[in-house]
Design a protein around this motif. Structure first.
Motif, PDB file in Angstrom:
ATOM      1  N   THR A  33       0.828  -1.203   0.000  1.00  0.00           N
ATOM      2  CA  THR A  33       0.000   0.000   0.000  1.00  0.00           C
ATOM      3  C   THR A  33       0.863   1.253   0.000  1.00  0.00           C
ATOM      4  OG1 THR A  33      -1.680  -1.235   1.207  1.00  0.00           O
ATOM      5  CG2 THR A  33      -1.867   1.165   1.230  1.00  0.00           C
ATOM      6  N   ALA A  34       1.891   1.257   0.824  1.00  0.00           N
ATOM      7  CA  ALA A  34       2.762   2.432   0.905  1.00  0.00           C
ATOM      8  C   ALA A  34       3.460   2.692  -0.425  1.00  0.00           C
ATOM      9  CB  ALA A  34       3.788   2.242   2.022  1.00  0.00           C
ATOM     10  N   ARG A  35       3.750   1.630  -1.160  1.00  0.00           N
ATOM     11  CA  ARG A  35       4.415   1.804  -2.461  1.00  0.00           C
ATOM     12  C   ARG A  35       3.546   2.640  -3.406  1.00  0.00           C
ATOM     13  NH1 ARG A  35       5.265  -3.595  -4.395  1.00  0.00           N
ATOM     14  NH2 ARG A  35       6.351  -3.816  -2.402  1.00  0.00           N
ATOM     15  N   VAL A  36       2.258   2.373  -3.386  1.00  0.00           N
ATOM     16  CA  VAL A  36       1.335   3.128  -4.239  1.00  0.00           C
ATOM     17  C   VAL A  36       1.266   4.589  -3.785  1.00  0.00           C
ATOM     18  CG1 VAL A  36      -1.086   3.371  -4.941  1.00  0.00           C
ATOM     19  CG2 VAL A  36      -0.019   1.093  -4.847  1.00  0.00           C
ATOM     20  N   PHE A  37       1.144   4.784  -2.468  1.00  0.00           N
ATOM     21  CA  PHE A  37       1.035   6.165  -1.977  1.00  0.00           C
ATOM     22  C   PHE A  37       2.344   6.933  -2.169  1.00  0.00           C
ATOM     23  CE2 PHE A  37      -2.564   4.392   0.599  1.00  0.00           C
ATOM     24  CZ  PHE A  37      -3.536   5.068  -0.108  1.00  0.00           C
ATOM     25  N   LYS A  38       3.445   6.231  -2.096  1.00  0.00           N
ATOM     26  CA  LYS A  38       4.728   6.896  -2.344  1.00  0.00           C
ATOM     27  C   LYS A  38       4.776   7.435  -3.779  1.00  0.00           C
ATOM     28  CE  LYS A  38       9.658   6.354  -1.641  1.00  0.00           C
ATOM     29  NZ  LYS A  38      10.757   5.465  -1.282  1.00  0.00           N
ATOM     30  N   ALA A  39       4.269   6.644  -4.708  1.00  0.00           N
ATOM     31  CA  ALA A  39       4.226   7.100  -6.104  1.00  0.00           C
ATOM     32  C   ALA A  39       3.331   8.324  -6.249  1.00  0.00           C
ATOM     33  CB  ALA A  39       3.748   5.968  -7.015  1.00  0.00           C
ATOM     34  N   LEU A  40       2.297   8.385  -5.422  1.00  0.00           N
ATOM     35  CA  LEU A  40       1.380   9.534  -5.465  1.00  0.00           C
ATOM     36  C   LEU A  40       1.909  10.721  -4.660  1.00  0.00           C
ATOM     37  CD1 LEU A  40      -1.974   7.602  -4.918  1.00  0.00           C
ATOM     38  CD2 LEU A  40      -1.358   8.857  -6.992  1.00  0.00           C
ATOM     39  N   GLY A  41       2.992  10.526  -3.945  1.00  0.00           N
ATOM     40  CA  GLY A  41       3.481  11.544  -3.022  1.00  0.00           C
ATOM     41  C   GLY A  41       4.418  12.549  -3.632  1.00  0.00           C
TER      42      GLY A  41
ATOM     43  N   ALA B  30      -2.007  20.230  -6.358  1.00  0.00           N
ATOM     44  CA  ALA B  30      -1.177  19.029  -6.513  1.00  0.00           C
ATOM     45  C   ALA B  30      -0.147  18.956  -5.394  1.00  0.00           C
ATOM     46  CB  ALA B  30      -0.487  19.028  -7.880  1.00  0.00           C
ATOM     47  N   GLU B  31       0.378  20.098  -5.003  1.00  0.00           N
ATOM     48  CA  GLU B  31       1.380  20.103  -3.927  1.00  0.00           C
ATOM     49  C   GLU B  31       0.758  19.723  -2.589  1.00  0.00           C
ATOM     50  OE1 GLU B  31       3.266  23.918  -4.283  1.00  0.00           O
ATOM     51  OE2 GLU B  31       4.519  23.224  -5.951  1.00  0.00           O
ATOM     52  N   ARG B  32      -0.423  20.278  -2.326  1.00  0.00           N
ATOM     53  CA  ARG B  32      -1.107  19.940  -1.073  1.00  0.00           C
ATOM     54  C   ARG B  32      -1.463  18.449  -1.038  1.00  0.00           C
ATOM     55  NH1 ARG B  32      -3.182  25.352  -1.175  1.00  0.00           N
ATOM     56  NH2 ARG B  32      -4.689  24.831  -2.799  1.00  0.00           N
ATOM     57  N   THR B  33      -1.968  17.965  -2.151  1.00  0.00           N
ATOM     58  CA  THR B  33      -2.400  16.572  -2.218  1.00  0.00           C
ATOM     59  C   THR B  33      -1.214  15.624  -2.097  1.00  0.00           C
ATOM     60  OG1 THR B  33      -4.214  17.275  -3.630  1.00  0.00           O
ATOM     61  CG2 THR B  33      -3.697  14.932  -3.623  1.00  0.00           C
ATOM     62  N   ALA B  34      -0.140  15.942  -2.806  1.00  0.00           N
ATOM     63  CA  ALA B  34       1.049  15.079  -2.781  1.00  0.00           C
ATOM     64  C   ALA B  34       1.642  15.012  -1.377  1.00  0.00           C
ATOM     65  CB  ALA B  34       2.088  15.587  -3.784  1.00  0.00           C
ATOM     66  N   PHE B  37      -0.161  12.295   0.441  1.00  0.00           N
ATOM     67  CA  PHE B  37       0.199  10.957  -0.032  1.00  0.00           C
ATOM     68  C   PHE B  37       1.649  10.614   0.312  1.00  0.00           C
ATOM     69  CE2 PHE B  37      -3.444  11.643  -3.039  1.00  0.00           C
ATOM     70  CZ  PHE B  37      -4.261  10.701  -2.425  1.00  0.00           C
ATOM     71  N   LYS B  38       2.490  11.607   0.344  1.00  0.00           N
ATOM     72  CA  LYS B  38       3.874  11.348   0.738  1.00  0.00           C
ATOM     73  C   LYS B  38       3.932  10.824   2.180  1.00  0.00           C
ATOM     74  CE  LYS B  38       8.481  13.341   0.573  1.00  0.00           C
ATOM     75  NZ  LYS B  38       9.301  14.533   0.333  1.00  0.00           N
ATOM     76  N   ALA B  39       3.110  11.412   3.030  1.00  0.00           N
ATOM     77  CA  ALA B  39       3.058  10.942   4.419  1.00  0.00           C
ATOM     78  C   ALA B  39       2.559   9.501   4.495  1.00  0.00           C
ATOM     79  CB  ALA B  39       2.172  11.861   5.257  1.00  0.00           C
ATOM     80  N   GLN B  82       5.291  13.382  11.099  1.00  0.00           N
ATOM     81  CA  GLN B  82       4.997  13.555   9.671  1.00  0.00           C
ATOM     82  C   GLN B  82       3.511  13.351   9.387  1.00  0.00           C
ATOM     83  OE1 GLN B  82       8.157  11.914   6.920  1.00  0.00           O
ATOM     84  NE2 GLN B  82       9.024  11.269   8.862  1.00  0.00           N
ATOM     85  N   LEU B  83       2.907  12.402  10.097  1.00  0.00           N
ATOM     86  CA  LEU B  83       1.465  12.182   9.919  1.00  0.00           C
ATOM     87  C   LEU B  83       0.665  13.362  10.477  1.00  0.00           C
ATOM     88  CD1 LEU B  83       1.340   8.377  10.803  1.00  0.00           C
ATOM     89  CD2 LEU B  83       0.863   9.404   8.563  1.00  0.00           C
ATOM     90  N   VAL B  84       1.115  13.899  11.613  1.00  0.00           N
ATOM     91  CA  VAL B  84       0.432  15.060  12.199  1.00  0.00           C
ATOM     92  C   VAL B  84       0.600  16.277  11.290  1.00  0.00           C
ATOM     93  CG1 VAL B  84       0.439  16.687  14.144  1.00  0.00           C
ATOM     94  CG2 VAL B  84       0.571  14.217  14.577  1.00  0.00           C
ATOM     95  N   ASP B  85       1.817  16.497  10.805  1.00  0.00           N
ATOM     96  CA  ASP B  85       2.068  17.642   9.931  1.00  0.00           C
ATOM     97  C   ASP B  85       1.241  17.566   8.645  1.00  0.00           C
ATOM     98  OD1 ASP B  85       3.822  18.641  11.752  1.00  0.00           O
ATOM     99  OD2 ASP B  85       5.646  18.093  10.660  1.00  0.00           O
TER     100      ASP B  85
END
Lengths: 116, 116
Positions: A33-41, B30-34, B37-39, B82-85
């Motif tokens: 799951t994290a792999r997919v979200f990392k790509a979206l991150g 896109a920046e806000r959304t990414a 997802f990065k988190a 990172q999740l809180v931020d």
């Protein structure tokens, strides 16, 4: 096969496709799951997916993606490879150019993974 | 205010909360959304969210999170920050320990952003 992530413990029965209802996600599923979200991150990759999805026939040539994101073709190719590797896009080479489509099922699976 | 991402051009009218229907996502969105997802793009953070969400009262003490993920408290604190931020969890300090909750609305907004 999409992986569903019970981020929020389901309360209304089983969820499609292998989720162990109400349990904490396994290490293996968390990695997938994290792999997919990392790509979206990454904002560029979010923009690329959005551009492809908004294309008239749902398909975009790499030659039409470089200008909107303001990056070189090798850089766009690199971002697209990460999206393809994560299962979020498909790539088809036709002659000189690569053409991309969004994998709707993969986006939907990622969306489901975050749903209560 | 959650940001919705029209990754797939909506076909059934406007979407809640500021999405420009059917258009390509803006650079700012896109920046806000990414960022969200990065988190989510790390297996430990996915596990932490899942563990917190699966807690009896939807709240978890950091003292109960270190053992399941097999990491030290400073490392877990770093991931939780990172999740809180990213707006995906809240943190409350009570005495010696920090307590976390999942922000359901933020997960739902991220889920919505990927929906067709």
């Amino acid at each position: 096969m999409p992986t569903y992530l019970p981020l929020l413990a389901p309360t209304d029965g089983a969820v499609c496709c292998g989720t162990v209802t109400g349990s904490v996600i396994s290490v293996a599923d968390a990695e997938r799951t994290a792999r997919v979200f990392k790509a979206l991150g990454d904002p560029t990759r979010v923009r690329l997916l959005s551009l492809i999805a908004a294309s008239d026939d749902g398909e975009a040539c790499i030659c039409d993606l470089t200008e909107p994101v303001g990056l070189s073709q090798p850089t766009v190719s690199h971002h697209m490879k990460q999206l393809v590797d994560a299962g979020l896009a498909t790539r088809e080479q036709r002659g000189r150019w690569a053409y991309y489509r969004v994998v709707t099922d993969a986006l939907d699976a990622a969306s489901q993974a975050l749903r209560p």
